[in-house]
Design an enzyme around this catalytic site. Structure first.
Site, PDB file in Angstrom:
ATOM      1  N   ASP A 107      13.852   8.466  17.461  1.00 46.24           N
ATOM      2  CA  ASP A 107      13.565   7.033  17.569  1.00 46.24           C
ATOM      3  C   ASP A 107      12.153   6.790  18.108  1.00 46.24           C
ATOM      4  OD1 ASP A 107      14.737   4.620  16.751  1.00 46.24           O
ATOM      5  OD2 ASP A 107      15.001   3.984  18.817  1.00 46.24           O
ATOM      6  N   GLU A 160      19.643   2.209   8.691  1.00 51.96           N
ATOM      7  CA  GLU A 160      20.130   2.283  10.076  1.00 51.96           C
ATOM      8  C   GLU A 160      21.358   3.196  10.171  1.00 51.96           C
ATOM      9  OE1 GLU A 160      18.872   1.215  12.953  1.00 51.96           O
ATOM     10  OE2 GLU A 160      17.190   0.075  12.140  1.00 51.96           O
TER      11      GLU A 160
HETATM   12  C1  LIG Z   1      15.940   3.093  13.994  1.00 47.09           C
HETATM   13  C2  LIG Z   1      15.621   1.919  14.851  1.00 47.09           C
HETATM   14  N1  LIG Z   1      15.998   0.699  14.443  1.00 47.09           N
HETATM   15  C3  LIG Z   1      15.719  -0.388  15.190  1.00 47.09           C
HETATM   16  C4  LIG Z   1      15.073  -0.261  16.391  1.00 47.09           C
HETATM   17  C5  LIG Z   1      14.810  -1.493  17.224  1.00 47.09           C
HETATM   18  O1  LIG Z   1      13.551  -1.589  17.726  1.00 47.09           O
HETATM   19  C6  LIG Z   1      14.690   1.035  16.793  1.00 47.09           C
HETATM   20  N2  LIG Z   1      14.039   1.251  17.966  1.00 47.09           N
HETATM   21  N3  LIG Z   1      14.981   2.099  16.008  1.00 47.09           N
END
Ligand SMILES: Cc1ncc(CO)c(N)n1
Length: 229
Positions: A48, A211
Site C-alpha cells: 500500500d 480493490e
Molecule cells: C489500495 C488502496 N486503495 C485506497 C486507498 C485509500 O487511500 C489506499 N491507501 N490504498
C-alpha cells in the site's frame, strides 16, 4: 432521459455485490475480528505504501482537471485536502514500516498492485473527463473508509497494534471528506452527457475490482516463492 441526480447512490445499489466484495473482504474482516495474520498485514502495508506514492500524481491530475474544467471553485479545497492527507499518510507508512521492521525500499511490486497503478495512469490522461476521474478518486477513498470504519464498529476485536491503522481511514473526518468527494462526483455526473456517465460507471466498477485484487494480495505469497521466479 435517465434521471441523474444521486448517480453514485444508484451505482452503489446496482453494483452492491462488487461494493460489498471490496469493503467486506476477508482480510478486512480478519482485522476486525482480531484473527489477522500479521505477515499478511505487513504485506499489505508494504504494497500500500507503493500504491499511495502512485496515488499522489493521480490525485494531482484530478486537481489539474478540476482547475481547468470545474464549475465550482470549492472542488479545489476538497482535492487539496486529499493531497494533504496523503502527505500525512506517506509519513505514517514510513513510521509504521519501521515499527514492524519492514524495509520499504526493497519491496517487490506485486502484479495486482502494478495493474492497479497502471489503471491509475490511464485515468491521468488529459482526455479522461473530470467526471470520470473524480468518480474513480471518490471510489478509491470510499473503499478504504467503508472497510476500516466497519473494523471500528461495535463489537470489534481489533488488536491494539492495528487500532491506529483502522482509525486512519475509518475516522469521521475521513468519512466527511469521502462524502464531499461523493457530492462533487454526483454534481459532475448530473451535468455530464450519457456517454461520459457510462465511462464513469465503468471506472467505478474497475476500482472495486482492483480493490478486491489488492486485498487478495495480502494472503498470497509476495516476495517469496512467487516473485523470485
Ligand atoms: C489500495 C488502496 N486503495 C485506497 C486507498 C485509500 O487511500 C489506499 N491507501 N490504498
Amino acid at each position: 432521459m435517465e434521471e441523474k441526480s444521486g448517480m453514485i447512490g444508484k451505482w452503489l445499489k446496482k453494483h452492491l455485490h462488487l461494493y460489498v466484495a471490496a469493503t467486506r473482504h476477508n482480510f478486512v474482516l480478519s482485522i476486525r475480528d482480531g484473527s489477522v495474520d500479521l505477515s499478511n498485514f505487513k504485506k499489505w502495508l508494504a504494497q500500500d505504501y507503493i500504491f499511495v506514492r502512485e496515488f499522489v500524481p493521480f490525485v494531482a491530475s484530478v486537481m489539474i482537471k478540476a482547475s481547468k474544467t470545474s464549475d465550482d471553485k470549492n472542488d479545489m479545497e476538497a482535492i487539496l485536502g486529499g493531497l494533504t492527507s496523503l502527505n500525512d499518510e506517506i509519513d505514517w507508512f514510513k513510521q509504521e514500516a519501521s515499527k514492524w521492521s519492514i524495509p520499504l525500499s526493497g519491496t517487490i511490486v506485486h502484479k495486482a498492485n502494478e495493474n492497479y497503478c497502471m489503471f491509475l495512469s490511464s485515468l491521468m490522461l488529459p482526455e479522461v473527463e473530470y467526471a470520470v476521474a473524480i468518480t474513480a478518486f471518490w471510489a478509491i477513498e470510499a473503499v478504504y473508509q467503508e472497510s476500516f470504519a466497519h473494523c471500528l464498529e461495535e463489537d470489534n476485536k481489533v488488536s491494539q497494534e492495528l487500532q491506529e491503522t483502522c482509525k486512519r481511514w475509518g475516522n469521521e473526518k475521513f468519512g466527511h471528506y469521502c462524502r464531499s468527494l461523493q457530492n462533487i462526483a454526483n454534481r459532475c455526473l448530473e451535468k455530464a452527457p450519457d456517454h461520459v456517465c457510462a465511462r464513469a460507471e465503468v471506472a467505478f466498477q474497475r476500482v472495486l475490482e482492483h480493490e478486491v485484487e489488492f486485498w487478495n494480495m495480502s494472503h498470497e505469497g509476495v516476495g517469496k516463492s512467487i516473485d523470485i521466479v
